[in-house]
Design a protein around this motif. Structure first.
Motif, PDB file in Angstrom:
ATOM      1  N   GLY A 593      30.980  63.038  47.167  1.00 18.81           N
ATOM      2  CA  GLY A 593      30.169  63.640  46.113  1.00 18.81           C
ATOM      3  C   GLY A 593      29.973  62.757  44.900  1.00 18.81           C
ATOM      4  N   GLN A 594      30.541  61.539  44.913  1.00 23.12           N
ATOM      5  CA  GLN A 594      30.417  60.631  43.778  1.00 23.12           C
ATOM      6  C   GLN A 594      29.447  59.495  44.100  1.00 23.12           C
ATOM      7  OE1 GLN A 594      31.888  60.953  40.784  1.00 23.12           O
ATOM      8  NE2 GLN A 594      33.021  62.809  41.324  1.00 23.12           N
ATOM      9  N   ARG A 595      28.769  59.001  43.078  1.00 22.73           N
ATOM     10  CA  ARG A 595      27.825  57.901  43.265  1.00 22.73           C
ATOM     11  C   ARG A 595      28.482  56.539  43.059  1.00 22.73           C
ATOM     12  NH1 ARG A 595      23.036  58.744  39.329  1.00 22.73           N
ATOM     13  NH2 ARG A 595      22.356  56.839  40.414  1.00 22.73           N
ATOM     14  N   HIS A 596      29.560  56.504  42.293  1.00 24.50           N
ATOM     15  CA  HIS A 596      30.180  55.244  41.926  1.00 24.50           C
ATOM     16  C   HIS A 596      31.556  55.117  42.581  1.00 24.50           C
ATOM     17  CE1 HIS A 596      27.104  54.601  38.847  1.00 24.50           C
ATOM     18  NE2 HIS A 596      27.282  55.859  38.477  1.00 24.50           N
ATOM     19  N   PRO A 597      31.983  53.903  42.860  1.00 24.32           N
ATOM     20  CA  PRO A 597      33.344  53.722  43.391  1.00 24.32           C
ATOM     21  C   PRO A 597      34.376  54.178  42.358  1.00 24.32           C
ATOM     22  CG  PRO A 597      32.408  51.615  42.758  1.00 24.32           C
ATOM     23  CD  PRO A 597      31.288  52.612  42.666  1.00 24.32           C
ATOM     24  N   ASP A 598      35.554  54.597  42.859  1.00 25.07           N
ATOM     25  CA  ASP A 598      36.567  55.083  41.911  1.00 25.07           C
ATOM     26  C   ASP A 598      37.000  53.998  40.937  1.00 25.07           C
ATOM     27  OD1 ASP A 598      38.056  53.556  43.697  1.00 25.07           O
ATOM     28  OD2 ASP A 598      39.262  55.230  44.428  1.00 25.07           O
ATOM     29  N   VAL A 599      36.959  52.714  41.369  1.00 25.58           N
ATOM     30  CA  VAL A 599      37.240  51.604  40.473  1.00 25.58           C
ATOM     31  C   VAL A 599      36.435  50.392  40.904  1.00 25.58           C
ATOM     32  CG1 VAL A 599      39.216  50.725  41.810  1.00 25.58           C
ATOM     33  CG2 VAL A 599      39.079  50.277  39.343  1.00 25.58           C
ATOM     34  N   ALA A 600      35.966  49.627  39.927  1.00 27.85           N
ATOM     35  CA  ALA A 600      35.324  48.332  40.175  1.00 27.85           C
ATOM     36  C   ALA A 600      35.935  47.330  39.204  1.00 27.85           C
ATOM     37  CB  ALA A 600      33.814  48.429  39.972  1.00 27.85           C
ATOM     38  N   TRP A 601      36.282  46.146  39.722  1.00 26.04           N
ATOM     39  CA  TRP A 601      36.972  45.129  38.919  1.00 26.04           C
ATOM     40  C   TRP A 601      35.990  44.037  38.512  1.00 26.04           C
ATOM     41  CZ3 TRP A 601      41.680  46.532  37.449  1.00 26.04           C
ATOM     42  CH2 TRP A 601      42.376  47.461  38.238  1.00 26.04           C
ATOM     43  N   HIS A 602      36.160  43.549  37.284  1.00 22.97           N
ATOM     44  CA  HIS A 602      35.237  42.561  36.729  1.00 22.97           C
ATOM     45  C   HIS A 602      36.002  41.493  35.955  1.00 22.97           C
ATOM     46  CE1 HIS A 602      32.417  45.841  37.495  1.00 22.97           C
ATOM     47  NE2 HIS A 602      33.126  46.603  36.680  1.00 22.97           N
ATOM     48  N   GLY A 603      35.299  40.401  35.710  1.00 22.95           N
ATOM     49  CA  GLY A 603      35.751  39.410  34.742  1.00 22.95           C
ATOM     50  C   GLY A 603      34.800  39.447  33.564  1.00 22.95           C
ATOM     51  N   GLU A 604      34.491  38.283  33.027  1.00 23.34           N
ATOM     52  CA  GLU A 604      33.475  38.248  31.967  1.00 23.34           C
ATOM     53  C   GLU A 604      32.094  38.503  32.544  1.00 23.34           C
ATOM     54  OE1 GLU A 604      33.984  34.908  29.228  1.00 23.34           O
ATOM     55  OE2 GLU A 604      36.050  34.731  29.946  1.00 23.34           O
ATOM     56  N   ARG A 605      31.978  38.329  33.845  1.00 26.51           N
ATOM     57  CA  ARG A 605      30.763  38.708  34.570  1.00 26.51           C
ATOM     58  C   ARG A 605      31.079  39.906  35.459  1.00 26.51           C
ATOM     59  NH1 ARG A 605      29.532  35.338  38.262  1.00 26.51           N
ATOM     60  NH2 ARG A 605      31.437  34.067  38.172  1.00 26.51           N
ATOM     61  N   ILE A 606      30.091  40.715  35.724  1.00 26.67           N
ATOM     62  CA  ILE A 606      30.271  41.919  36.534  1.00 26.67           C
ATOM     63  C   ILE A 606      30.653  41.526  37.962  1.00 26.67           C
ATOM     64  CG2 ILE A 606      29.075  43.920  37.522  1.00 26.67           C
ATOM     65  CD1 ILE A 606      29.822  44.194  34.590  1.00 26.67           C
ATOM     66  N   ASP A 607      31.609  42.269  38.497  1.00 27.39           N
ATOM     67  CA  ASP A 607      32.077  42.088  39.884  1.00 27.39           C
ATOM     68  C   ASP A 607      32.657  40.698  40.134  1.00 27.39           C
ATOM     69  OD1 ASP A 607      31.282  44.684  40.590  1.00 27.39           O
ATOM     70  OD2 ASP A 607      29.244  44.006  41.057  1.00 27.39           O
ATOM     71  N   ALA A 608      33.166  40.050  39.091  1.00 22.29           N
ATOM     72  CA  ALA A 608      33.719  38.704  39.261  1.00 22.29           C
ATOM     73  C   ALA A 608      35.086  38.594  38.583  1.00 22.29           C
ATOM     74  CB  ALA A 608      32.755  37.659  38.706  1.00 22.29           C
ATOM     75  N   PRO A 609      36.067  39.359  39.051  1.00 23.02           N
ATOM     76  CA  PRO A 609      37.404  39.250  38.456  1.00 23.02           C
ATOM     77  C   PRO A 609      38.021  37.887  38.769  1.00 23.02           C
ATOM     78  CG  PRO A 609      37.487  40.599  40.442  1.00 23.02           C
ATOM     79  CD  PRO A 609      36.030  40.331  40.179  1.00 23.02           C
ATOM     80  N   ALA A 610      38.795  37.382  37.840  1.00 22.54           N
ATOM     81  CA  ALA A 610      39.364  36.038  37.990  1.00 22.54           C
ATOM     82  C   ALA A 610      40.710  36.107  38.700  1.00 22.54           C
ATOM     83  CB  ALA A 610      39.503  35.388  36.617  1.00 22.54           C
ATOM     84  N   TRP A 611      40.678  36.604  39.922  1.00 20.91           N
ATOM     85  CA  TRP A 611      41.934  36.805  40.657  1.00 20.91           C
ATOM     86  C   TRP A 611      42.736  35.523  40.793  1.00 20.91           C
ATOM     87  CZ3 TRP A 611      42.106  41.675  40.339  1.00 20.91           C
ATOM     88  CH2 TRP A 611      41.129  42.544  40.809  1.00 20.91           C
ATOM     89  N   HIS A 612      42.049  34.419  41.045  1.00 22.52           N
ATOM     90  CA  HIS A 612      42.751  33.188  41.407  1.00 22.52           C
ATOM     91  C   HIS A 612      42.596  32.087  40.362  1.00 22.52           C
ATOM     92  CE1 HIS A 612      43.245  35.170  45.218  1.00 22.52           C
ATOM     93  NE2 HIS A 612      41.936  35.235  45.407  1.00 22.52           N
ATOM     94  N   ASP A 613      42.156  32.440  39.181  1.00 22.20           N
ATOM     95  CA  ASP A 613      41.984  31.460  38.106  1.00 22.20           C
ATOM     96  C   ASP A 613      43.306  31.307  37.356  1.00 22.20           C
ATOM     97  OD1 ASP A 613      41.378  30.010  35.841  1.00 22.20           O
ATOM     98  OD2 ASP A 613      39.480  31.036  35.457  1.00 22.20           O
ATOM     99  N   SER A 614      43.899  30.134  37.414  1.00 21.08           N
ATOM    100  CA  SER A 614      45.221  29.919  36.813  1.00 21.08           C
ATOM    101  C   SER A 614      45.182  29.902  35.292  1.00 21.08           C
ATOM    102  CB  SER A 614      45.812  28.605  37.317  1.00 21.08           C
ATOM    103  OG  SER A 614      45.005  27.507  36.917  1.00 21.08           O
ATOM    104  N   THR A 615      43.984  29.910  34.707  1.00 18.78           N
ATOM    105  CA  THR A 615      43.870  29.908  33.247  1.00 18.78           C
ATOM    106  C   THR A 615      43.422  31.252  32.691  1.00 18.78           C
ATOM    107  OG1 THR A 615      41.557  29.176  33.245  1.00 18.78           O
ATOM    108  CG2 THR A 615      43.260  27.465  33.330  1.00 18.78           C
ATOM    109  N   ALA A 616      43.127  32.210  33.569  1.00 15.58           N
ATOM    110  CA  ALA A 616      42.479  33.459  33.140  1.00 15.58           C
ATOM    111  C   ALA A 616      43.424  34.345  32.345  1.00 15.58           C
ATOM    112  CB  ALA A 616      41.955  34.207  34.353  1.00 15.58           C
ATOM    113  N   ARG A 617      42.859  34.910  31.284  1.00 15.48           N
ATOM    114  CA  ARG A 617      43.562  35.902  30.477  1.00 15.48           C
ATOM    115  C   ARG A 617      42.647  37.094  30.174  1.00 15.48           C
ATOM    116  NH1 ARG A 617      44.974  31.046  27.656  1.00 15.48           N
ATOM    117  NH2 ARG A 617      47.197  30.520  27.795  1.00 15.48           N
TER     118      ARG A 617
END
Length: 697
Positions: A593-617
């Motif tokens: 019944g929902q249109r959006h995912p329960d969670v979406a992860w991002h970085g400074e850009r949408i859908d681009a979390p810095a999972w593997h960036d050793s400098t990311a904060r």
């Protein structure tokens, strides 16, 4: 019943009594006394007129032929008044580690099942000595029985809980508290309106079972310090006498507190200590178990029974999985729920529950499972501190089904992130999402994770952002005690400073910690006083500081008032958003019944979390609403030293409004609509070291 003064005028008649129930039980016609001791050949019951009595007025001799069933010793004293005090004395081959049988037989023993206790004449030093002064012991008090709470015990969960860990004494002992009875259960009742206004749902009380205030190292005792935290229990059935206005009414006064908290919609969790007792090791005091049930109750060294196995750092280890000891623990916990109204428990050093009689790791330990099988305890939350001092660490793997755990990994990861450690974005997101990697694989739920950044043991929140190292000199151990690994950052100066920039950064960091905690899935736990920036001046082990260093100071500075407002509003935001306290783990998929995912992860850009960036904060995430008409949330964490512009998810027929910004000056740090101008261009400015929360309109 006769008054206590009448004691000196008469002796009370006795009958053999019954082994049921154990302890001192007031019934029609008198009091039934029962205790246990396998090795005794005969036992004496010493009766005192009151707490003030120096000498017993009557000694009742019990014999095996008349007063012993199996190894339970019992006697019925006719017409004995309430408030009478009592001790036991045992004779025989007692085999106490540090003294002869003759010396042990002179010891007066506290009833382990006493419902109320007096420490008026107690001396820990005398209790440990072979040539102890007579009558310098802890004593049980014949207490008026309680009426059980009305109704059946309902099922109590932590799904929507916001836990507030507090010390009963320290919460109102400061002169600024303004209560009638500082440092007591009654004093805490007067502060319930504060707790209700703060918005917490549960209080977790540091140990309130009667404990040995004299149990501190000699160097601390020499400074006049005492055991403040209470992790030195001697009476598992009795509320602590110092927290009572009248110790003879200990059960009633504690129940009055519980009833008052319940009336305010706040539930009560107890921090309990079943891993060790105040009797400590070989040279510790003789209080009860060392004579009554030494080899059953404690883990003794099989090569030398004079010594105790110590997996607690406190001198002894309770032999939790011995059948008699397990039964003692279960019945005790059920008593606190059934008769005193408690809503759940947090177990100190709970990994001891996983050890066998020789200290070995048990694959299927009986005690944790027996707790879950108890018809009473199965209905209340059970929280494990899932490690011990002997090296066992069970975070994510504590045995059982419904156990929750203090999530020490959450604490460490969030501390590292907020102080600025790079390259841990994946760990941060896992923790914020409820630590599914720890709990989901064996069918547990987000409420299995008790999330915390600070607790009684360690830095307060103020000190976490003000000190790089501990400063425990006041404890008398040359700063050797307490943890050296605090994962803290002082923001540029150690301790107190007049630098306004540093003070401002510390305040922001404190808000960052509190915001992240209350935006995380799982169960948040706050340390009392963090909401007003209480400091211990860098002491991260204030276990012996029963003074203003540890007490709650109710005179609030401007920063304290602003922090209190921020925490209240963050708690209110959490309560408004069921999406922040989901009963099931996030999936990244849209629910039915929902249109959006329960969670979406991002970085400074949408859908681009810095999972593997050793400098990311930097990381951001979007939560879909769970309840009907619940707004979406977009949350951004920036722990860089500079500001970042982050892209925003596009909303159809909706827009974003900023409701939290920890970089803003109060009261604009949390408000219904802080600023929207920059959001209209599809991006959000996130200042250095700050947390921003957006809400959909």
């Amino acid at each position: 019943m006769p008054s206590p003064e009448a004691h000196v005028q008469r002796r009370y008649n006795t009958k053999p009594g019954s082994r049921f129930p154990i302890g001192a039980t007031v019934v029609a016609g008198g009091v039934n006394f029962c205790t246990f001791c396998r090795n005794a050949t005969h036992i004496e019951l010493l009766l005192y007129a009151s707490e003030e009595s120096v000498e017993p007025f009557q000694t009742v001799a019990l014999t095996r032929e008349t007063n012993c069933t199996f190894f339970f010793w019992h006697v019925f004293v006719e017409e004995l008044p309430l408030r009478s005090c009592y001790t036991w004395r045992a004779y025989g081959e007692l085999r106490v580690p540090q003294m002869s049988d003759e010396a042990a037989s002179r010891k007066e023993l506290l009833d382990p099942h006493a419902r109320a206790v007096s420490d008026r004449f107690y001396s820990r030093q005398q209790a440990a000595a072979a040539d102890a002064t007579a009558h310098a012991s802890l004593r049980g008090i014949v207490a008026e029985p309680l009426d059980a709470p009305d109704g059946a015990i309902d099922v109590r969960t932590l799904d929507d809980a916001i836990i507030y860990e507090l010390h009963v004494g320290g919460f109102t002992r400061h002169q600024s508290s303004g209560v009638r009875h500082p440092g007591t259960f009654a004093g805490l009742i007067e502060k319930i309106p504060y707790l209700k206004a703060l918005g917490v749902t549960h209080v977790e009380l540091l140990p309130v079972m009667a404990f040995d205030e004299q149990d501190v190292p000699a160097c601390a005792a020499a400074r006049g310090l005492s055991n403040y935290w209470g992790y030195s229990t001697h009476s598992f059935y009795s509320p602590h006498p110092r927290y009572c206005v009248d110790p003879a009414r200990a059960p009633q006064e504690f129940r009055e507190l519980v009833d008052a908290l319940h009336a305010a919609g706040i539930r009560v969790l107890l921090d309990v200590v079943f891993n060790h007792t105040s009797e400590a090791g070989k040279y510790g005091p003789v209080i009860h178990f060392k004579i009554l049930a030494n080899e059953a109750f404690y883990q003794v060294d099989p090569n030398d029974a004079r010594y105790y196995r110590d997996y607690t750092g406190c001198g002894n280890t309770v032999n939790c999985n011995h059948p008699l000891v397990s039964a003692f623990i279960l019945r005790c916990l059920e008593y606190w729920v059934r008769e005193l109204g408690v809503d759940g428990f947090r177990f100190d050093l709970a990994s001891v529950f996983v050890r066998g009689e020789q200290g070995e790791l048990l694959r299927t330990p009986s005690l944790p499972w027996a707790m879950e099988a108890s018809p009473v305890l199965a209905r209340v939350p059970l929280i494990a501190e899932a490690w011990d001092a002997g090296g066992l660490y069970h975070v994510g793997a504590f045995p059982g089904m419904a156990w929750s755990e203090w999530n020490g990994r959450y604490r460490d990861v969030i501390r590292r992130f907020v102080r600025g450690d790079p390259g841990i974005i994946g760990e941060v997101c896992t923790c914020v999402a409820g630590s599914a990697d720890l709990y989901q694989d064996d069918g547990r739920l987000p409420a299995s994770s008790i999330n915390f950044v600070t607790c009684h043991d360690g830095f307060t929140l103020h000190d976490l952002v003000s000190y790089n190292v501990k400063h425990n000199e006041a404890n008398g151990e040359d700063n050797r005690d307490g943890s050296n690994d605090n994962l803290s950052w002082n923001c540029g100066a150690e301790g107190e400073t007049g630098d306004k920039a540093i003070i401002g950064l510390r305040f922001r960091q404190a808000r960052n910690f509190m915001a992240i905690l209350l935006l995380s899935q799982g169960v948040p736990m706050l340390l009392a006083g963090d909401e007003i920036l209480r400091s211990q001046r860098g002491n991260n082990n204030a276990f012996c500081q029963d003074n203003a260093l540890s007490w709650m100071n109710w005179r609030l500075s401007g920063d304290a008032q602003n922090m209190l407002r921020f925490v209240r509003e963050m708690i209110a935001l959490r309560k408004r958003h069921p999406s922040l306290r989901r009963c099931r783990f996030l999936t990244g998929q849209a629910e039915s019944g929902q249109r959006h995912p329960d969670v979406a992860w991002h970085g400074e850009r949408i859908d681009a979390p810095a999972w593997h960036d050793s400098t990311a904060r930097f990381v951001a995430f979007t939560l879909a609403g769970q309840a009907p008409n619940e707004p979406m949330l977009h949350v951004l964490f920036n722990m860089n030293d500079d500001a970042r512009d982050a892209a925003l998810p596009v909303l159809e027929h909706q827009s974003w409004r900023r409701v939290v910004d920890t970089s803003a000056e109060p009261p604009r740090d949390i408000a219904p609509d802080i600023e929207t101008a920059d959001l209209e261009r599809g991006a959000c400015r996130v200042e250095a070291r700050s947390v921003v929360v957006l809400e959909s309109l």
